[in-house]
Motif scaffolding. Structure first.
Motif, PDB file in Angstrom:
ATOM      1  N   VAL A 137      15.252 -25.844 -12.870  1.00 21.97           N
ATOM      2  CA  VAL A 137      14.621 -24.731 -12.176  1.00 21.97           C
ATOM      3  C   VAL A 137      13.494 -25.249 -11.285  1.00 21.97           C
ATOM      4  N   ALA A 138      12.760 -26.250 -11.779  1.00 19.28           N
ATOM      5  CA  ALA A 138      11.627 -26.783 -11.015  1.00 19.28           C
ATOM      6  C   ALA A 138      12.096 -27.405  -9.697  1.00 19.28           C
ATOM      7  N   GLU A 139      13.210 -28.160  -9.758  1.00 17.88           N
ATOM      8  CA  GLU A 139      13.730 -28.796  -8.534  1.00 17.88           C
ATOM      9  C   GLU A 139      14.149 -27.745  -7.515  1.00 17.88           C
ATOM     10  N   ALA A 140      14.890 -26.755  -8.021  1.00 16.12           N
ATOM     11  CA  ALA A 140      15.355 -25.707  -7.113  1.00 16.12           C
ATOM     12  C   ALA A 140      14.176 -24.964  -6.506  1.00 16.12           C
ATOM     13  N   ALA A 141      13.152 -24.726  -7.310  1.00 18.13           N
ATOM     14  CA  ALA A 141      11.975 -24.021  -6.823  1.00 18.13           C
ATOM     15  C   ALA A 141      11.299 -24.828  -5.723  1.00 18.13           C
ATOM     16  N   ALA A 142      11.193 -26.147  -5.932  1.00 22.90           N
ATOM     17  CA  ALA A 142      10.533 -26.997  -4.942  1.00 22.90           C
ATOM     18  C   ALA A 142      11.307 -26.975  -3.623  1.00 22.90           C
ATOM     19  N   SER A 143      12.646 -27.103  -3.706  1.00 24.97           N
ATOM     20  CA  SER A 143      13.405 -27.194  -2.460  1.00 24.97           C
ATOM     21  C   SER A 143      13.466 -25.850  -1.743  1.00 24.97           C
ATOM     22  N   ALA A 144      13.322 -24.747  -2.471  1.00 24.91           N
ATOM     23  CA  ALA A 144      13.363 -23.443  -1.817  1.00 24.91           C
ATOM     24  C   ALA A 144      11.970 -22.967  -1.429  1.00 24.91           C
ATOM     25  N   GLY A 145      10.957 -23.686  -1.909  1.00 29.56           N
ATOM     26  CA  GLY A 145       9.592 -23.272  -1.628  1.00 29.56           C
ATOM     27  C   GLY A 145       9.214 -21.994  -2.352  1.00 29.56           C
ATOM     28  N   MET A 146       9.776 -21.805  -3.554  1.00 27.34           N
ATOM     29  CA  MET A 146       9.461 -20.602  -4.332  1.00 27.34           C
ATOM     30  C   MET A 146       8.810 -21.026  -5.644  1.00 27.34           C
ATOM     31  N   SER A 147       8.228 -20.064  -6.347  1.00 26.70           N
ATOM     32  CA  SER A 147       7.702 -20.379  -7.677  1.00 26.70           C
ATOM     33  C   SER A 147       8.877 -20.448  -8.661  1.00 26.70           C
ATOM     34  N   GLU A 148       8.657 -21.140  -9.784  1.00 24.23           N
ATOM     35  CA  GLU A 148       9.738 -21.266 -10.777  1.00 24.23           C
ATOM     36  C   GLU A 148      10.140 -19.901 -11.319  1.00 24.23           C
ATOM     37  N   ALA A 149       9.138 -19.067 -11.544  1.00 26.83           N
ATOM     38  CA  ALA A 149       9.437 -17.743 -12.088  1.00 26.83           C
ATOM     39  C   ALA A 149      10.325 -16.959 -11.128  1.00 26.83           C
ATOM     40  N   LEU A 181      26.996 -12.524  -2.616  1.00 30.61           N
ATOM     41  CA  LEU A 181      25.548 -12.485  -2.880  1.00 30.61           C
ATOM     42  C   LEU A 181      24.774 -12.867  -1.621  1.00 30.61           C
ATOM     43  N   PRO A 182      23.504 -12.462  -1.540  1.00 23.07           N
ATOM     44  CA  PRO A 182      22.669 -12.910  -0.415  1.00 23.07           C
ATOM     45  C   PRO A 182      22.564 -14.429  -0.419  1.00 23.07           C
ATOM     46  N   GLU A 183      22.425 -14.981   0.770  1.00 24.12           N
ATOM     47  CA  GLU A 183      22.433 -16.437   0.943  1.00 24.12           C
ATOM     48  C   GLU A 183      21.474 -17.174   0.003  1.00 24.12           C
ATOM     49  N   ARG A 184      20.225 -16.686  -0.081  1.00 27.03           N
ATOM     50  CA  ARG A 184      19.233 -17.417  -0.844  1.00 27.03           C
ATOM     51  C   ARG A 184      19.597 -17.467  -2.337  1.00 27.03           C
ATOM     52  N   THR A 185      20.048 -16.339  -2.863  1.00 27.45           N
ATOM     53  CA  THR A 185      20.452 -16.283  -4.264  1.00 27.45           C
ATOM     54  C   THR A 185      21.631 -17.212  -4.512  1.00 27.45           C
ATOM     55  N   ARG A 186      22.565 -17.206  -3.546  1.00 27.05           N
ATOM     56  CA  ARG A 186      23.769 -18.020  -3.667  1.00 27.05           C
ATOM     57  C   ARG A 186      23.388 -19.494  -3.786  1.00 27.05           C
ATOM     58  N   VAL A 187      22.483 -19.924  -2.917  1.00 26.90           N
ATOM     59  CA  VAL A 187      22.061 -21.326  -2.938  1.00 26.90           C
ATOM     60  C   VAL A 187      21.406 -21.665  -4.275  1.00 26.90           C
ATOM     61  N   LEU A 188      20.571 -20.775  -4.749  1.00 28.68           N
ATOM     62  CA  LEU A 188      19.863 -21.047  -6.003  1.00 28.68           C
ATOM     63  C   LEU A 188      20.846 -21.147  -7.171  1.00 28.68           C
ATOM     64  N   ILE A 189      21.794 -20.232  -7.226  1.00 28.44           N
ATOM     65  CA  ILE A 189      22.763 -20.269  -8.331  1.00 28.44           C
ATOM     66  C   ILE A 189      23.568 -21.555  -8.283  1.00 28.44           C
ATOM     67  N   ARG A 190      23.981 -21.930  -7.078  1.00 34.74           N
ATOM     68  CA  ARG A 190      24.696 -23.191  -6.917  1.00 34.74           C
ATOM     69  C   ARG A 190      23.889 -24.355  -7.489  1.00 34.74           C
ATOM     70  N   GLN A 191      22.627 -24.409  -7.087  1.00 32.84           N
ATOM     71  CA  GLN A 191      21.799 -25.535  -7.507  1.00 32.84           C
ATOM     72  C   GLN A 191      21.580 -25.545  -9.017  1.00 32.84           C
ATOM     73  N   VAL A 192      21.211 -24.379  -9.555  1.00 30.25           N
ATOM     74  CA  VAL A 192      20.777 -24.357 -10.956  1.00 30.25           C
ATOM     75  C   VAL A 192      21.957 -24.303 -11.919  1.00 30.25           C
ATOM     76  N   LYS A 193      22.925 -23.457 -11.612  1.00 29.51           N
ATOM     77  CA  LYS A 193      23.975 -23.222 -12.607  1.00 29.51           C
ATOM     78  C   LYS A 193      25.226 -24.061 -12.374  1.00 29.51           C
ATOM     79  N   ILE A 194      25.436 -24.553 -11.143  1.00 30.01           N
ATOM     80  CA  ILE A 194      26.661 -25.317 -10.902  1.00 30.01           C
ATOM     81  C   ILE A 194      26.364 -26.806 -10.726  1.00 30.01           C
ATOM     82  N   GLU A 195      25.370 -27.121  -9.899  1.00 24.53           N
ATOM     83  CA  GLU A 195      25.037 -28.537  -9.720  1.00 24.53           C
ATOM     84  C   GLU A 195      24.149 -29.063 -10.835  1.00 24.53           C
ATOM     85  N   GLY A 196      23.588 -28.155 -11.616  1.00 19.86           N
ATOM     86  CA  GLY A 196      22.822 -28.589 -12.774  1.00 19.86           C
ATOM     87  C   GLY A 196      21.411 -29.064 -12.467  1.00 19.86           C
ATOM     88  N   GLN A 197      20.851 -28.660 -11.338  1.00 25.79           N
ATOM     89  CA  GLN A 197      19.456 -29.007 -11.076  1.00 25.79           C
ATOM     90  C   GLN A 197      18.558 -28.209 -12.016  1.00 25.79           C
TER      91      GLN A 197
END
Lengths: 182, 212
Positions: free
Chosen positions: A149-161, A131-147
């Motif tokens: 969506v709001a936390e992941a959005a903040a650290s990536a500088g993206m909207s939650e949606a 997967l592309p790097e950014r998607t990979r990081v997000l999946i790791r954070q949300v689905k594996i590390e259990g963060q």
């Protein structure tokens, strides 16, 4: 429906008055029930379905109204009302499952399943690497590390949606690429 | 929104007598039984020796067996029509009734002289009996399905099974006024087969139609 058993006597006498045609008692009964139903459904419907709580409350109230002749005055009222509430919940869950597009939780289950198997860590890394790097990081954070969506959005500088969409697309891509081989 | 709905429902409130469900079931049963009986009279006719048959035990065994199963079916239907109830007791009685009649049939078979055995099992109408039972059950089954669709069964399979049992057994009861067979094994086998077929149809119908 915790809290219901203690109010059995009050609700039951309201119901008996309602069956006799007392609409003031009926208004009180339905108002009380709608609160309990709302609490019950809110606690049991997950994110994706939480928008349906009000609809479901109204559906249950309608069923209670239309099928009130099935209440046996010799039995507990709360058991009767709860059986209807539960039936409507099961019905909604079944319907939503039937019309679900690739549900995101199912894909997560698929990943979790890989995770428990012994050679899984390496496999998972290989799969995520496609997967592309950014998607990979997000999946790791949300689905594996259990963060969240709001936390992941903040650290990536993206909207939650945007995070939700990216995770969903990434999981779907993984599923399409690897899911079918299994 | 919900407040509006509550107001609307409160204005729509009409008194409901406490035995309303049983009344609706009674109406469905009466309609089904009358239709089925008329169909039997016009199509098959009562057995010619009906009054003489009143003096024979086998007539009453057929009568009681089918009526007992039919009553248990109606009892179970009146329970499972209510949310969260399971009708376990009437269905357990059904198993007992079927089992005891089957044992009696087995005894009558082994104690019969070998040359009579074929006759008490097959009679002269073995292959048509289940079909007649199924046909005469249909008005009852339709009435019972209409009844159950107005109720609130939370287990559609069990609700379908119960209305199927009620309709099948009462259809067999109506048929027993036409049927001249006198073998207990015949009753156990062919009547029960017809009833079981209606139970199956009812169960499938329940899964299809008893959603609310």
């Amino acid at each position: 429906m915790s809290g219901l058993p203690t109010s059995e006597d009050r609700l039951r006498s309201l119901m008996l008055a309602s069956l006799a045609g007392d609409s003031a008692a009926y208004r009180k009964l339905l108002a009380d029930l709608s609160e309990r139903l709302g609490r019950y459904y809110r606690r049991r419907l997950r994110e994706a379905l939480s928008a349906q709580v009000d609809d479901l409350v109204q559906e249950a109230l309608l069923a209670i109204h239309a099928r009130r002749m099935t209440y046996d005055p010799n039995r507990a009222f709360t058991a009767w009302a709860f059986a209807i509430a539960r039936y409507k919940l099961v019905d909604l869950l079944r319907r939503s499952r039937a019309q679900a597009h690739v549900a995101i939780d199912d894909v997560a289950d698929f990943l979790a399943d890989v995770d428990v198997s012994t050679e899984s860590a390496a496999d998972l890394a290989t799969m995520l690497d496609t997967l592309p790097e950014r998607t990979r990081v997000l999946i790791r954070q949300v689905k594996i590390e259990g963060q969240s969506v709001a936390e992941a959005a903040a650290s990536a500088g993206m909207s939650e949606a945007a995070v939700k969409v990216a995770v969903h697309r990434g999981l779907k891509a993984l599923f399409n690429r690897f899911g079918r081989k299994r | 929104m919900t407040a509006e709905l509550i107001e609307r429902l409160a204005q729509d409130l009409k008194p409901v007598p406490s035995n309303a469900l049983l009344k609706v079931l009674g109406i469905a049963l009466a309609f089904g039984l009358v239709t089925s009986t008329i169909a039997m009279m016009l199509w098959l006719g009562p057995r010619p020796d009906l009054f003489k048959a009143f003096g024979t035990p086998i007539f009453w065994i057929k009568f009681v067996y089918t009526l007992a199963l039919g009553c248990c079916g109606a009892w179970a239907a009146s329970r499972v029509a209510r949310p969260g109830e399971n009708g376990r007791l009437p269905l357990a009685i059904v198993c007992l009734v079927v089992l005891s009649v089957a044992i009696a049939a087995g005894i009558s078979y082994v104690t019969a002289p070998p040359q009579e055995r074929h006759a008490i099992v097959m009679g002269s109408s073995a292959l048509v009996c289940p079909h007649y039972v199924i046909a005469l059950s249909m008005p009852l089954l339709i009435a019972a399905i209409v009844f159950m669709r107005r109720m609130a069964p939370t287990n559609p399979t069990l609700a379908g099974l119960s209305v199927g049992l009620m309709a099948g057994a009462l259809g067999a009861w109506v048929y027993s006024f036409h049927c001249t067979e006198a073998g207990l094994p015949f009753l156990t086998l062919w009547y029960s087969l017809g009833i079981a077929a209606v139970v199956l149809v009812g169960t499938v119908a329940g899964r299809l139609f008893f959603r609310w």
